[in-house]
Design a protein around this motif. Structure first.
Motif: not given
Length: 104
Positions: A52, A55, A79, A91
């Motif tokens: 994460l 990301i 994810r 996201r």
């Protein structure tokens, strides 16, 4: 004399850039820790936290695989599990959630 001035200016510039870089690195480390604690509070495991955070930094799945030395399936699973734990779906929501919980 001109050479000495140019060298002195260059040395000063390098010192300022190094200090700025050090300050940013320390700020980034502090932010990383705050983000980690925020994610762990949601019950997200260490692998999910790492994925994460990657990301949130804008990395895609292939870059995350390379960065963390894990398989694409592991990235996708981490994810998805992380998103589920946070109650989000993308996201943008991840970044918004992290911003709210870390004061960014």
């Amino acid at each position: 004399l001109c050479f000495v001035v140019v060298v002195s200016i260059s040395m000063c510039r390098n010192l300022v850039l190094k200090r700025r870089s050090d300050a940013l690195r320390h700020a980034d480390e502090d932010l990383q820790k705050r983000l980690q604690y925020a994610l762990l509070a949601y019950g997200v495991n260490e692998t999910e936290v790492s994925v994460l955070l990657c990301i949130a930094r804008g990395m895609d799945a292939s870059a995350i695989c390379d960065e963390l030395c894990i398989a694409r399936g592991t990235v996708n699973a981490a994810r998805n599990a992380g998103y589920r734990a946070l109650g989000i779906h993308n996201r943008a929501a991840l970044i918004r959630t992290l911003s709210q919980h870390t004061g960014m």
